[in-house]
Design a protein around this motif. Structure first.
Motif, PDB file in Angstrom:
ATOM      1  N   GLU A 172      -8.498   5.803 -24.081  1.00 32.88           N
ATOM      2  CA  GLU A 172      -8.029   5.021 -25.220  1.00 32.88           C
ATOM      3  C   GLU A 172      -6.501   5.012 -25.297  1.00 32.88           C
ATOM      4  N   ILE A 173      -5.913   6.168 -25.029  1.00 31.56           N
ATOM      5  CA  ILE A 173      -4.445   6.254 -25.050  1.00 31.56           C
ATOM      6  C   ILE A 173      -3.851   5.394 -23.938  1.00 31.56           C
ATOM      7  N   ALA A 174      -4.444   5.456 -22.737  1.00 34.06           N
ATOM      8  CA  ALA A 174      -3.951   4.646 -21.617  1.00 34.06           C
ATOM      9  C   ALA A 174      -4.071   3.159 -21.924  1.00 34.06           C
ATOM     10  N   LYS A 175      -5.162   2.756 -22.568  1.00 33.20           N
ATOM     11  CA  LYS A 175      -5.350   1.353 -22.937  1.00 33.20           C
ATOM     12  C   LYS A 175      -4.278   0.912 -23.933  1.00 33.20           C
ATOM     13  N   ALA A 176      -3.964   1.778 -24.894  1.00 34.74           N
ATOM     14  CA  ALA A 176      -2.929   1.465 -25.876  1.00 34.74           C
ATOM     15  C   ALA A 176      -1.558   1.369 -25.224  1.00 34.74           C
ATOM     16  N   VAL A 177      -1.291   2.217 -24.223  1.00 35.20           N
ATOM     17  CA  VAL A 177      -0.026   2.168 -23.484  1.00 35.20           C
ATOM     18  C   VAL A 177       0.085   0.859 -22.715  1.00 35.20           C
ATOM     19  N   ARG A 178      -1.019   0.423 -22.097  1.00 36.75           N
ATOM     20  CA  ARG A 178      -1.003  -0.845 -21.358  1.00 36.75           C
ATOM     21  C   ARG A 178      -0.726  -2.021 -22.289  1.00 36.75           C
ATOM     22  N   ALA A 179      -1.193  -1.938 -23.526  1.00 33.84           N
ATOM     23  CA  ALA A 179      -0.922  -3.003 -24.495  1.00 33.84           C
ATOM     24  C   ALA A 179       0.573  -3.070 -24.813  1.00 33.84           C
ATOM     25  N   VAL A 180       1.223  -1.902 -24.912  1.00 33.11           N
ATOM     26  CA  VAL A 180       2.670  -1.885 -25.144  1.00 33.11           C
ATOM     27  C   VAL A 180       3.399  -2.503 -23.944  1.00 33.11           C
ATOM     28  N   ASP A 181       2.971  -2.145 -22.738  1.00 30.86           N
ATOM     29  CA  ASP A 181       3.618  -2.685 -21.540  1.00 30.86           C
ATOM     30  C   ASP A 181       3.438  -4.202 -21.453  1.00 30.86           C
ATOM     31  N   ALA A 182       2.241  -4.698 -21.791  1.00 34.86           N
ATOM     32  CA  ALA A 182       1.997  -6.144 -21.760  1.00 34.86           C
ATOM     33  C   ALA A 182       2.921  -6.861 -22.744  1.00 34.86           C
ATOM     34  N   ALA A 183       3.091  -6.284 -23.939  1.00 36.61           N
ATOM     35  CA  ALA A 183       3.994  -6.885 -24.924  1.00 36.61           C
ATOM     36  C   ALA A 183       5.437  -6.833 -24.443  1.00 36.61           C
ATOM     37  N   ASP A 184       5.816  -5.740 -23.802  1.00 33.15           N
ATOM     38  CA  ASP A 184       7.167  -5.600 -23.273  1.00 33.15           C
ATOM     39  C   ASP A 184       7.442  -6.663 -22.206  1.00 33.15           C
ATOM     40  N   GLN A 185       6.475  -6.896 -21.321  1.00 35.33           N
ATOM     41  CA  GLN A 185       6.630  -7.925 -20.293  1.00 35.33           C
ATOM     42  C   GLN A 185       6.720  -9.316 -20.917  1.00 35.33           C
ATOM     43  N   SER A 186       5.973  -9.523 -22.003  1.00 40.94           N
ATOM     44  CA  SER A 186       6.029 -10.808 -22.692  1.00 40.94           C
ATOM     45  C   SER A 186       7.416 -11.056 -23.283  1.00 40.94           C
ATOM     46  N   VAL A 187       7.997 -10.025 -23.891  1.00 39.94           N
ATOM     47  CA  VAL A 187       9.347 -10.154 -24.451  1.00 39.94           C
ATOM     48  C   VAL A 187      10.355 -10.426 -23.330  1.00 39.94           C
ATOM     49  N   LYS A 188      10.185  -9.755 -22.207  1.00 41.42           N
ATOM     50  CA  LYS A 188      11.088  -9.951 -21.072  1.00 41.42           C
ATOM     51  C   LYS A 188      11.035 -11.395 -20.581  1.00 41.42           C
ATOM     52  N   ARG A 189       9.822 -11.937 -20.421  1.00 36.54           N
ATOM     53  CA  ARG A 189       9.691 -13.326 -19.954  1.00 36.54           C
ATOM     54  C   ARG A 189      10.324 -14.295 -20.951  1.00 36.54           C
ATOM     55  N   ALA A 190      10.070 -14.065 -22.241  1.00 36.13           N
ATOM     56  CA  ALA A 190      10.595 -14.969 -23.256  1.00 36.13           C
ATOM     57  C   ALA A 190      12.118 -14.965 -23.278  1.00 36.13           C
ATOM     58  N   LEU A 191      12.739 -13.793 -23.196  1.00 39.77           N
ATOM     59  CA  LEU A 191      14.197 -13.713 -23.214  1.00 39.77           C
ATOM     60  C   LEU A 191      14.802 -14.370 -21.977  1.00 39.77           C
ATOM     61  N   ALA A 192      14.161 -14.169 -20.817  1.00 43.50           N
ATOM     62  CA  ALA A 192      14.667 -14.780 -19.587  1.00 43.50           C
ATOM     63  C   ALA A 192      14.600 -16.306 -19.666  1.00 43.50           C
ATOM     64  N   ARG A 193      13.501 -16.833 -20.203  1.00 42.79           N
ATOM     65  CA  ARG A 193      13.344 -18.284 -20.292  1.00 42.79           C
ATOM     66  C   ARG A 193      14.314 -18.896 -21.312  1.00 42.79           C
ATOM     67  N   ALA A 194      14.632 -18.142 -22.352  1.00 49.50           N
ATOM     68  CA  ALA A 194      15.518 -18.670 -23.393  1.00 49.50           C
ATOM     69  C   ALA A 194      16.923 -18.936 -22.881  1.00 49.50           C
ATOM     70  N   THR A 195      17.330 -18.264 -21.806  1.00 46.99           N
ATOM     71  CA  THR A 195      18.694 -18.413 -21.296  1.00 46.99           C
ATOM     72  C   THR A 195      18.803 -19.409 -20.153  1.00 46.99           C
TER      73      THR A 195
END
Length: 444
Positions: free
Chosen positions: A156-179
């Motif tokens: 359960e903890i590993a699954k929750a960590v993967r959710a944080v990483d997925a959100a982090d990657q989403s923020v990274k993609r969005a910031l890169a596309r914005a520029t």
């Protein structure tokens, strides 16, 4: 690189909120600069007292500047919004991980630095209680049950960590596309992004990897963008690996690339584009049992290129277009089992050109033509094999005192394609001979 349990538990997300506020203020400031420029520069010079070609050129440039100020505001506001959304989402998901850990610890499970849970409820028992427990007939079952539940907490903890990483990657993609400026507004491609998306749910979606259409076409593509970025590196010497030295440094304003393809049976359409702005220098030298090689390059300015190719069975045609504005210099030399490379160039100004070519059955030929505005010279001769096993032979010569250009020729040989073509031809001849033989036999 994916986030791990330790990254998630120790990350300080408060700075995202601070940076978001700074970007918001930056957007407001760009809006003020746009208004001031329109009022005190563009409008002041457009009062009717100045006319002519120079005035027209100035007003065109002023309009582009106004558009860039507006685009800069839009981009900054979008980034501020993305950072705010990212802060909220990452904070929520980080809290979920910490809540799992707290719940596990309340039930006598210890979570180590990697996120693995272990039952420690028996650790505080007295010696008599531990003795009685070890002689309890259900002791093996109790241990097994504790291990199963511990693994459940770990999962359960590993699954929750993967959710944080997925959100982090989403923020990274969005910031890169914005520029990334993909429109012709303002100064054109490579300016501020007037159409930056500030909704994280929309801007952070992953790129579609592939899709099959009803008519049989299959598409694939990817894109990436980065910058601003400053970095440097140096390695060597490593005599065992045959490396004398290698060094590189860059100061990128921005970098973007995209590529894709459409395939339908024997037909394939493919293409790509990339753009870069900044400064970079590099140098390297190697010697191995496959040959020796040395090179040094330097570049300051901006460059962009696009390429396309169409293949139908063994026949293909291709084209490339390139442009550059700035200064560059370089030299390279190498010889070995993978080919021969010789060349040197130096140029300052602007250049643009293109290449056209075709290949049949794995053997191709093409030509390059460039126009230069600025002093420079270039000469190269290359014969090498790429990672796919295709041999490339090319030469290019150019000179420009102030206005000039370059011309080049290239030839390619793909041994794999040649072998396939020969094999297909042999099969076709065999089938034809068989058909003739069957016809003669039927006559008699």
């Amino acid at each position: 690189m994916a986030l791990n349990y330790h990254d998630v538990m120790t990350a300080d997300l408060s700075t995202l909120s601070d940076v978001s506020e700074a970007w918001k203020k930056m957007g407001q400031r760009f809006g003020e600069l746009k208004t001031d420029y329109e009022k005190h520069v563009q409008a002041a010079l457009g009062n009717g007292n100045w006319q002519g070609l120079a005035y027209g050129a100035q007003q065109q440039s002023a309009s582009a500047t106004v558009a860039e100020y507006a685009a800069a505001k839009a981009e900054a506001v979008a980034i501020a919004s993305l950072l705010t959304d990212g802060h909220a989402e990452l904070t929520r998901l980080q809290k979920a991980v910490k809540d799992f850990v707290r719940d596990a610890e309340e039930k006598d499970y210890k979570v180590d630095s990697s996120g693995k849970a272990t039952y420690v409820g028996y650790d505080n028992l007295s010696e008599q209680e531990r003795y009685a427990l070890h002689h309890d007939p259900d002791y093996p079952k109790l241990l097994s049950d504790a291990r199963v539940k511990a693994q459940g907490w770990t999962d359960e903890i590993a699954k929750a960590v993967r959710a944080v990483d997925a959100a982090d990657q989403s923020v990274k993609r969005a910031l890169a596309r914005a520029t990334v400026d993909a429109s012709g507004d303002g100064i054109g491609f490579g300016g501020f992004n007037a159409h930056a998306e500030g909704d994280l749910a929309k801007a952070g979606k992953p790129e579609p990897r592939s899709s099959a259409k009803k008519d049989g076409w299959v598409s694939e593509g990817k894109s990436e963008a980065s910058g601003p970025d400053v970095d440097k590196s140096a390695t060597g010497p490593d005599i065992g690996a045959g490396k004398l030295a290698e060094a590189e440094a860059h100061a990128d304003l921005g970098r973007a690339s995209a590529e894709g393809s459409l395939t339908n049976g024997p037909m394939k359409l493919s293409g790509g584009a990339e753009a870069y702005a900044g400064a970079k220098v590099s140098g390297a030298g190697t010697f191995t049992n496959e040959g020796i090689q040395g090179e040094g390059t330097g570049f300051l300015g901006g460059e962009a290129s696009a390429n396309g190719r169409a293949d139908l069975g063994p026949v293909g045609v291709y084209g490339r277009a390139e442009s550059m504005a700035g200064a560059e210099a370089g030299a390279h030399a190498g010889a070995g089992l993978e080919g021969l490379q010789l060349g040197a160039e130096a140029f300052a100004g602007a250049k643009a050109g293109g290449s056209l070519g075709a290949d049949v059955g794995g053997i191709g030929a093409g030509a390059t033509l460039e126009g230069w505005a600025g002093p420079g010279a270039e000469a190269s001769l290359d014969c090498n094999k790429d990672a796919n096993g295709t041999w490339h032979v090319g030469t290019k010569v150019g000179v420009s005192p102030a206005l000039g250009g370059a011309v080049g020729f290239e030839f390619t040989v793909d041994p794999g394609k040649v072998a396939d073509t020969v094999g297909d031809a042999a099969d076709a001849l065999g089938d034809a001979a068989g058909a003739v033989g069957d016809g003669i036999t039927s006559i008699f």
